[in-house]
Design a protein around this motif. Sequence first.
Motif, PDB file in Angstrom:
ATOM      1  N   THR A 244       0.845  -1.199   0.000  1.00 16.60           N
ATOM      2  CA  THR A 244       0.000   0.000   0.000  1.00 16.60           C
ATOM      3  C   THR A 244       0.881   1.250   0.000  1.00 16.60           C
ATOM      4  OG1 THR A 244      -0.164  -0.126   2.424  1.00 16.60           O
ATOM      5  CG2 THR A 244      -1.950  -1.103   1.137  1.00 16.60           C
ATOM      6  N   PRO A 245       1.325   1.683  -1.176  1.00 14.49           N
ATOM      7  CA  PRO A 245       2.088   2.921  -1.251  1.00 14.49           C
ATOM      8  C   PRO A 245       1.219   4.115  -0.874  1.00 14.49           C
ATOM      9  CG  PRO A 245       1.439   2.221  -3.445  1.00 14.49           C
ATOM     10  CD  PRO A 245       1.049   1.110  -2.509  1.00 14.49           C
ATOM     11  N   GLY A 246       1.879   5.180  -0.416  1.00 10.32           N
ATOM     12  CA  GLY A 246       1.145   6.383  -0.051  1.00 10.32           C
ATOM     13  C   GLY A 246       0.945   7.335  -1.207  1.00 10.32           C
ATOM     14  N   ASN A 247       1.440   6.967  -2.397  1.00 11.10           N
ATOM     15  CA  ASN A 247       1.276   7.835  -3.565  1.00 11.10           C
ATOM     16  C   ASN A 247       1.625   7.040  -4.821  1.00 11.10           C
ATOM     17  OD1 ASN A 247       4.315   8.272  -4.071  1.00 11.10           O
ATOM     18  ND2 ASN A 247       4.071   8.950  -1.948  1.00 11.10           N
ATOM     19  N   ARG A 248       1.305   7.618  -5.985  1.00 13.12           N
ATOM     20  CA  ARG A 248       1.555   6.921  -7.254  1.00 13.12           C
ATOM     21  C   ARG A 248       3.041   6.851  -7.578  1.00 13.12           C
ATOM     22  NH1 ARG A 248      -3.029  10.035  -8.600  1.00 13.12           N
ATOM     23  NH2 ARG A 248      -1.738  11.580  -9.668  1.00 13.12           N
ATOM     24  N   TYR A 249       3.825   7.816  -7.098  1.00  7.14           N
ATOM     25  CA  TYR A 249       5.274   7.784  -7.322  1.00  7.14           C
ATOM     26  C   TYR A 249       5.866   6.515  -6.707  1.00  7.14           C
ATOM     27  CZ  TYR A 249      10.195   9.167  -6.797  1.00  7.14           C
ATOM     28  OH  TYR A 249      11.561   9.207  -6.818  1.00  7.14           O
ATOM     29  N   ASN A 250       5.494   6.232  -5.464  1.00  7.63           N
ATOM     30  CA  ASN A 250       5.987   5.018  -4.817  1.00  7.63           C
ATOM     31  C   ASN A 250       5.495   3.775  -5.548  1.00  7.63           C
ATOM     32  OD1 ASN A 250       7.105   6.731  -2.973  1.00  7.63           O
ATOM     33  ND2 ASN A 250       6.045   5.888  -1.186  1.00  7.63           N
ATOM     34  N   ARG A 251       4.270   3.830  -6.026  1.00 12.46           N
ATOM     35  CA  ARG A 251       3.722   2.671  -6.736  1.00 12.46           C
ATOM     36  C   ARG A 251       4.594   2.299  -7.937  1.00 12.46           C
ATOM     37  NH1 ARG A 251      -1.823   0.520  -7.597  1.00 12.46           N
ATOM     38  NH2 ARG A 251      -1.648  -0.842  -9.410  1.00 12.46           N
ATOM     39  N   ARG A 252       5.092   3.286  -8.659  1.00  9.79           N
ATOM     40  CA  ARG A 252       5.931   2.985  -9.825  1.00  9.79           C
ATOM     41  C   ARG A 252       7.192   2.250  -9.393  1.00  9.79           C
ATOM     42  NH1 ARG A 252       4.246   8.271 -11.289  1.00  9.79           N
ATOM     43  NH2 ARG A 252       6.250   9.163 -10.680  1.00  9.79           N
ATOM     44  N   TRP A 253       7.800   2.680  -8.302  1.00  8.09           N
ATOM     45  CA  TRP A 253       8.981   1.977  -7.789  1.00  8.09           C
ATOM     46  C   TRP A 253       8.644   0.530  -7.447  1.00  8.09           C
ATOM     47  CZ3 TRP A 253      14.152   2.962  -6.574  1.00  8.09           C
ATOM     48  CH2 TRP A 253      14.615   4.237  -6.901  1.00  8.09           C
ATOM     49  N   GLU A 254       7.524   0.333  -6.787  1.00  9.32           N
ATOM     50  CA  GLU A 254       7.148  -1.004  -6.342  1.00  9.32           C
ATOM     51  C   GLU A 254       6.837  -1.920  -7.521  1.00  9.32           C
ATOM     52  OE1 GLU A 254       5.492   0.901  -2.190  1.00  9.32           O
ATOM     53  OE2 GLU A 254       4.138   0.549  -3.882  1.00  9.32           O
ATOM     54  N   GLU A 255       6.253  -1.381  -8.556  1.00  8.15           N
ATOM     55  CA  GLU A 255       6.027  -2.184  -9.755  1.00  8.15           C
ATOM     56  C   GLU A 255       7.354  -2.553 -10.409  1.00  8.15           C
ATOM     57  OE1 GLU A 255       3.370  -0.047 -12.274  1.00  8.15           O
ATOM     58  OE2 GLU A 255       1.585  -0.550 -11.089  1.00  8.15           O
ATOM     59  N   HIS A 256       8.281  -1.589 -10.507  1.00  7.81           N
ATOM     60  CA  HIS A 256       9.602  -1.891 -11.061  1.00  7.81           C
ATOM     61  C   HIS A 256      10.356  -2.889 -10.185  1.00  7.81           C
ATOM     62  CE1 HIS A 256       9.622   0.730 -14.493  1.00  7.81           C
ATOM     63  NE2 HIS A 256       9.363   1.809 -13.773  1.00  7.81           N
ATOM     64  N   GLY A 257      10.041  -2.900  -8.906  1.00 13.11           N
ATOM     65  CA  GLY A 257      10.685  -3.852  -8.003  1.00 13.11           C
ATOM     66  C   GLY A 257      10.137  -5.248  -8.087  1.00 13.11           C
ATOM     67  N   GLY A 258       9.120  -5.460  -8.902  1.00 12.58           N
ATOM     68  CA  GLY A 258       8.598  -6.804  -9.115  1.00 12.58           C
ATOM     69  C   GLY A 258       7.258  -7.082  -8.481  1.00 12.58           C
ATOM     70  N   THR A 259       6.623  -6.091  -7.845  1.00 13.44           N
ATOM     71  CA  THR A 259       5.315  -6.327  -7.237  1.00 13.44           C
ATOM     72  C   THR A 259       4.244  -6.386  -8.318  1.00 13.44           C
ATOM     73  OG1 THR A 259       6.056  -4.924  -5.414  1.00 13.44           O
ATOM     74  CG2 THR A 259       3.744  -5.584  -5.417  1.00 13.44           C
ATOM     75  N   PRO A 260       3.458  -7.462  -8.383  1.00 18.93           N
ATOM     76  CA  PRO A 260       2.372  -7.509  -9.361  1.00 18.93           C
ATOM     77  C   PRO A 260       1.396  -6.359  -9.122  1.00 18.93           C
ATOM     78  CG  PRO A 260       2.769  -9.682  -8.427  1.00 18.93           C
ATOM     79  CD  PRO A 260       3.566  -8.716  -7.604  1.00 18.93           C
ATOM     80  N   ASP A 395       9.362  18.994  -5.830  1.00 19.89           N
ATOM     81  CA  ASP A 395       8.685  17.956  -6.603  1.00 19.89           C
ATOM     82  C   ASP A 395       9.318  16.603  -6.316  1.00 19.89           C
ATOM     83  OD1 ASP A 395       7.269  16.480  -8.405  1.00 19.89           O
ATOM     84  OD2 ASP A 395       8.116  17.407 -10.197  1.00 19.89           O
ATOM     85  N   VAL A 396       8.968  16.034  -5.159  1.00 24.02           N
ATOM     86  CA  VAL A 396       9.477  14.725  -4.756  1.00 24.02           C
ATOM     87  C   VAL A 396       8.314  13.868  -4.281  1.00 24.02           C
ATOM     88  CG1 VAL A 396      11.787  15.524  -4.134  1.00 24.02           C
ATOM     89  CG2 VAL A 396       9.979  15.597  -2.416  1.00 24.02           C
ATOM     90  N   GLY A 397       8.444  12.548  -4.437  1.00 22.61           N
ATOM     91  CA  GLY A 397       7.424  11.633  -3.949  1.00 22.61           C
ATOM     92  C   GLY A 397       6.040  12.004  -4.434  1.00 22.61           C
ATOM     93  N   GLY A 398       5.090  12.030  -3.496  1.00 22.51           N
ATOM     94  CA  GLY A 398       3.707  12.316  -3.838  1.00 22.51           C
ATOM     95  C   GLY A 398       3.307  13.763  -3.664  1.00 22.51           C
ATOM     96  N   VAL A 399       4.284  14.688  -3.652  1.00 21.31           N
ATOM     97  CA  VAL A 399       3.973  16.098  -3.409  1.00 21.31           C
ATOM     98  C   VAL A 399       3.010  16.655  -4.447  1.00 21.31           C
ATOM     99  CG1 VAL A 399       4.968  18.424  -3.464  1.00 21.31           C
ATOM    100  CG2 VAL A 399       6.010  16.656  -2.034  1.00 21.31           C
ATOM    101  N   CYS A 400       3.281  16.406  -5.725  1.00 19.70           N
ATOM    102  CA  CYS A 400       2.389  16.932  -6.774  1.00 19.70           C
ATOM    103  C   CYS A 400       0.987  16.368  -6.649  1.00 19.70           C
ATOM    104  CB  CYS A 400       2.966  16.630  -8.155  1.00 19.70           C
ATOM    105  SG  CYS A 400       4.317  17.723  -8.647  1.00 19.70           S
TER     106      CYS A 400
END
Length: 501
Positions: A244-260, A395-400
């Motif tokens: 459960t990422p706190g923003n879409r920016y983190n979600r992209r990292w987690e997908e690249h890390g192999g999370t379905p 402009d870092v993480g989920g700031v935008c």
Amino acid sequence: MTLLTEGTYPHSHGGVSVWCDQLVQGMPDVDFHVIAVTGTGRESLAWELPAHVRSVASHPLWGPPPAGRAPRGRALRSFLACYEQFLLALLDPAQEHHFPRAFYRLADHAAAGILAPALRGEAAARTLVRVWNRPGLAVAAARPTLHDALTATDLLEHALRPLAADPPAGGVTHAVSGGLAALPGLIAHHRHGTPFLLTEHGIYLRERYLGFRTEPYTWPVKALMLGLFRLLAVESYRCAALVTPGNRYNRRWEEHGGTPPARIRTVYNGVDPAAFPPAGPEPRTPTLSWAGRVDPIKGLETLIRAFALVRAEIPEARLRLFGGTPRGGEGYRTSCEKLAAELGVGEAVVFEGRVEDIRDAYAAGNVVMLSSISEGFPFTLIEAMSCGRATVSTDVGGVCEAVGDTGLVVPPRDPESMAKAALKLLRDDSLRASMGEAARLRVIEQFTLRQTISAFRDIYRDLAGVGQRPVEHPWHRPQPQTVLDEAALGPVMAMAAGDAG
């Protein structure tokens, strides 16, 4: 429900700790246990815990060495064989598919009380020297020394201490960050099939890469430790029933890390708009305010440099910095104070320390600033927005995602852009007012605490019904190279050098 934390709740303050307290207080009908990775073990509780927090177990990384006896004879040889496989997995991409097997065997050694004593022995350091100098490993070209091996082995011994935690066999484990906090959850999942939930407010791996750039270790030491954090991230993403990422920016990292993608659900942080009402009249003296912990990742040098440019245009302007300095961060605060003095604005930059009511920090400024080089979905930002203050943020993480068009967003590590944005708002009363009003409305519509608590209550209920589902470990066949490898981390190093947020 077992919360897994590192350096946060319930022993310290800060955004993640606030989030944990909100979660616990918002579910009085749920029994919580906490397994907390701490510094020395001497930390006192920073939060008043409600009755439904049934237990808190602290696992210090640095205090006295854990009790136990080092293995000898056949047991030592067995440990060293496992340890060598573990080290190779950290250092050789062709061997990293062996990481889970070696990692969970080390956890068994930790449970038996022999891991920490074994890592403090000479044989462990010499094993690392031998692995480092193995033909074909890139790190061998750096000519690692015995001193490097002793340093790295000591760091590993401390980092792996949470493996000795007693993992819960039932319920759900909820790690509120990646990395070391996740260790008991991974072990519980491996041994008992306990569902593992991972929430990342910031990307732990990215922040380790940012932090290790300034650590005084040689490259071989850094390569080993960053290899550990990288493979822990991969294993955590693989084992989590839900991320459960706190923003879409983190979600992209987690997908690249192999999370379905099907196992990722974005849940934003929230605040209670009634607890953060409009801040009221602005100060008469043009003032920029900031709130947070005094830490290099908060980018205070950029903020101070930007303020010096603002002060050149508005000589009466002030910068007020609210927040405590964590233990070990005193040198950073001193360097920031020195920078302000060198820029000729020392008398106008005030470190206020911790404030009893954080709302006072937001009310203290005409504009609230956020200068971080890494963030998740920052509480200070949405709290300031709820208070109706205009903001300038990096402009870092989920700031935008948080700000939308209700504030000004600038690149990180860019004092000129930050100063230009601050001056624009300080010089335009109507723009500040309209942005502040729009910011509060945005929080009320999208980022309330009630929405956050409701989302996690549903997640807890769903995961509690999953039952015992250990993930199969494909240990005996080579796996495709994870996308979270050194090549993929090139952008991280660029970001750490200041290229992007």
